[in-house]
Design an enzyme around this catalytic site. Structure first.
Site, PDB file in Angstrom:
ATOM      1  N   CYS A 383      39.639  29.445  42.828  1.00 19.51           N
ATOM      2  CA  CYS A 383      38.309  29.979  42.525  1.00 19.51           C
ATOM      3  C   CYS A 383      37.401  28.872  41.980  1.00 19.51           C
ATOM      4  CB  CYS A 383      38.413  31.193  41.609  1.00 19.51           C
ATOM      5  SG  CYS A 383      37.025  32.314  41.857  1.00 19.51           S
ATOM      6  N   HIS A 509      41.957  34.637  44.569  1.00 16.00           N
ATOM      7  CA  HIS A 509      42.958  34.515  43.493  1.00 16.00           C
ATOM      8  C   HIS A 509      44.342  34.891  44.019  1.00 16.00           C
ATOM      9  CE1 HIS A 509      40.327  33.923  39.960  1.00 16.00           C
ATOM     10  NE2 HIS A 509      39.437  34.525  40.728  1.00 16.00           N
ATOM     11  N   GLU A 511      47.145  34.265  42.875  1.00 20.02           N
ATOM     12  CA  GLU A 511      48.100  34.584  41.813  1.00 20.02           C
ATOM     13  C   GLU A 511      48.211  36.083  41.558  1.00 20.02           C
ATOM     14  OE1 GLU A 511      45.092  33.327  41.428  1.00 20.02           O
ATOM     15  OE2 GLU A 511      44.155  33.899  39.532  1.00 20.02           O
TER      16      GLU A 511
END
Ligand code: GLN
Length: 543
Positions: A383, A509, A511
């Protein structure tokens, strides 16, 4: 069969790991073949944690449907491997917002609107909502905060009412407390637990099971004592002892028969034993790493571990997948300068530049990108981290000295990262970013495609600024490639440097979708690249 409801409250102290206990119990029930979901009720008045500084409340977790939620939802998804949604995180703010809007519409015409019954009715409606969808056998509700807090009282009151409204075998209440160890007396102390349960009972909620968080084994006598004073069955006092990994907790809870006790209460006996084969395979790798890598996490919220929770967990998953221990070293980007970057990041096998907001710490992130790019250190930007790759490249390679993201420098002459048109007119802060899952089409001949092994991927977003297409041609001509784009809008989502051994920046993102059983592919590849670099350096040194 009716949907069964499990309510998990906490006492004595916060941060005891209610989220992990809830997720562990959910995992065990799911592993027996049940359809389980978990929801979190947070007592604060913000509509969602999207407007909270990460220092206040840790990471903001984003769901596929674009809800900005509590980080515990990340644990729920990682343990269960199923996606949560807007409905899985409710705050006091949301409850009041609904009730007040209804009042303005005239829904309560003539009546006084009160905490009981109007607020508690709305809480109960939402507590039962996911269960009513027919998609779940079991709904676990974690009540945020600590019993006795003024803020969480309406939630506890709602549970009290539900205890009477639902059949006994459809609802169970679990209370998590702390049993502290007094080193001087060499003794575990149960008094705080007794007081906490008393407080809960004064509110009319009776716990069926007490889970005691402890640093030392609870003796049978101590369990009996807690049972006696807290008015639960002796076998219903169980321990949650400190574990080397949160992913060990489901096994600890199975050893304490937490899932069996719950199923007995629900009169749901005879289910198969939990099938935890994949989970155990992951744990085995996690606990027996064959090598180590040192990875830098460059961010500005590094003082608080919870601020990058999902990134840290993704490294745990990716480490296990590589049978490698990933040591994550946090670096405060504000302290990184052109002069000290080499010394600061020396010895790192990989560098991740973290997401973030605002201008603070930006220049340090850019220095970290430059160091990774120039020294062939495996690099992963997420990001804001991806945006800084583009800025660094524009400054150093294209020679635009004041290139910047409009967020950090509104008057830059080269806004290589800029606001999207539809964001320019947005003045409201809450829930207005580009949020949730979007598809991305990968270039066939790219690192990203090699990593994912498929052309269309879907990942979650949370940002306002974007790669500025006006610079795309120049940037690509100079050697940075846009290898992933949104198939509908053409927005650039991934940048890479094909001349570098491993350099990838992603606007989304990744993750947020990593789980122990399905580690996120970019993290897995990044750890692998870090491992390879380390092995190669070791080879060179030994020559
Ligand atoms: N602040 C940047 C934006 O809004 C990046 C956000 C992030 O890293 N999550 O676009």
């Amino acid at each position: 069969m009716n949907t069964k409801y499990i309510f998990v409250s906490g006492g004595v102290a916060s941060s005891l790991g209610k989220g992990i206990i809830s997720a562990s119990l959910a995992k065990l029930l799911q592993a027996r073949g049940l359809r389980v979901t978990i929801q979190k009720f947070d007592p604060y008045i913000n509509i969602d944690p999207g407007t909270l500084n990460p220092y206040e409340h840790g990471e903001c977790f984003v769901t596929d449907d674009g809800a900005e939620t509590d980080l515990d939802l990340g644990h729920y998804e990682r343990f269960l491997g199923v996606h949560t949604s807007k409905a899985n995180n409710v705050t006091t703010g949301k409850i009041y917002n609904t009730v007040i809007s209804k009042e303005r519409e005239g829904a309560y015409l003539g009546r006084t609107v009160q905490i009981v019954p109007h607020i508690t009715d709305e809480i109960k409606r939402r507590m039962l909502l996911l269960g009513k969808s027919g998609n779940y056998d079991i709904v676990i509700t974690e009540i945020g905060g600590t019993v006795g807090d003024m803020e969480s009282q309406p939630f506890v009151e709602a549970v009290r009412q539900l205890q009477w409204e639902l059949p006994d075998e459809d609802l169970i209440s679990i209370h998590l407390t702390l049993v502290p160890y007094l080193n001087a007396a060499k003794e575990l102390k149960t008094k705080p637990t007794q007081h906490s349960v008393q407080m809960l009972q004064q509110s009319g909620v009776h716990p069926d099971i007490i889970v005691c968080r402890t640093e030392h084994e609870l003796t049978p006598e101590l369990r009996r004592k807690v049972a006696l004073f807290c008015n639960v069955k002796p076998g219903h006092v169980i321990q949650s002892i400190d574990a080397p990994s949160i992913y060990q907790v489901p096994l600890n809870m199975a050893a304490e028969h937490l899932d069996e006790l719950v199923l007995q209460h629900f009169k749901m006996e005879g289910l198969p034993e939990p099938d935890l084969r994949d989970w155990n395979a992951f744990l085995k790798k996690l606990m027996n790493p064959k090598s180590t890598v040192d990875v830098a996490l460059v961010g500005k919220y590094v003082e608080l571990q919870d601020a990058y929770k999902s990134i840290l967990e993704s490294f745990v998953h990716a480490g296990a997948a590589n049978e490698c221990k990933v040591k994550v070293h946090s670096f405060q980007s504000e302290n990184i300068t052109a002069e000290n970057v080499a010394a600061t990041l020396a010895g790192m096998d990989g560098i991740l530049v973290a997401p973030g907001f605002g201008e603070r710490g930006i220049e340090g992130k850019i220095e970290a990108v430059r160091y990774a790019r120039e020294n062939n250190v495996p690099f992963f930007g997420i990001c804001l981290g991806m945006q800084m790759c583009v800025v660094e490249f524009a400054r150093d390679v294209l020679g635009y000295k004041d290139a910047a993201s409009r967020e950090a420098n509104p008057s830059t002459s080269h806004p290589v990262i800029d606001l999207m048109e539809d964001q320019k007119s947005t003045t409201i802060k809450g829930g207005t970013m580009r949020l949730g899952a979007y598809e991305c089409r990968l270039e066939k001949n790219s690192l990203a495609y090699k990593i994912y092994g498929q052309e269309i991927i879907s990942e979650r977003h949370r940002h306002r600024y974007e790669f500025n297409d006006e610079y795309l041609e120049q940037i690509e001509a100079a050697g940075m490639k846009a290898t992933g784009k949104n198939p509908d809008t053409g927005l650039v989502e991934i940048v890479e440097l094909p001349s570098h051994p491993f350099f990838i920046g992603v606007q989304f993102h990744p993750e947020l979708k990593s789980t122990p059983e399905h580690p996120q592919p970019i993290f897995v590849a990044f750890v692998k690249a870090a491992k390879e670099r380390r092995a190669e350096l070791a080879r060179k040194q030994s020559k």
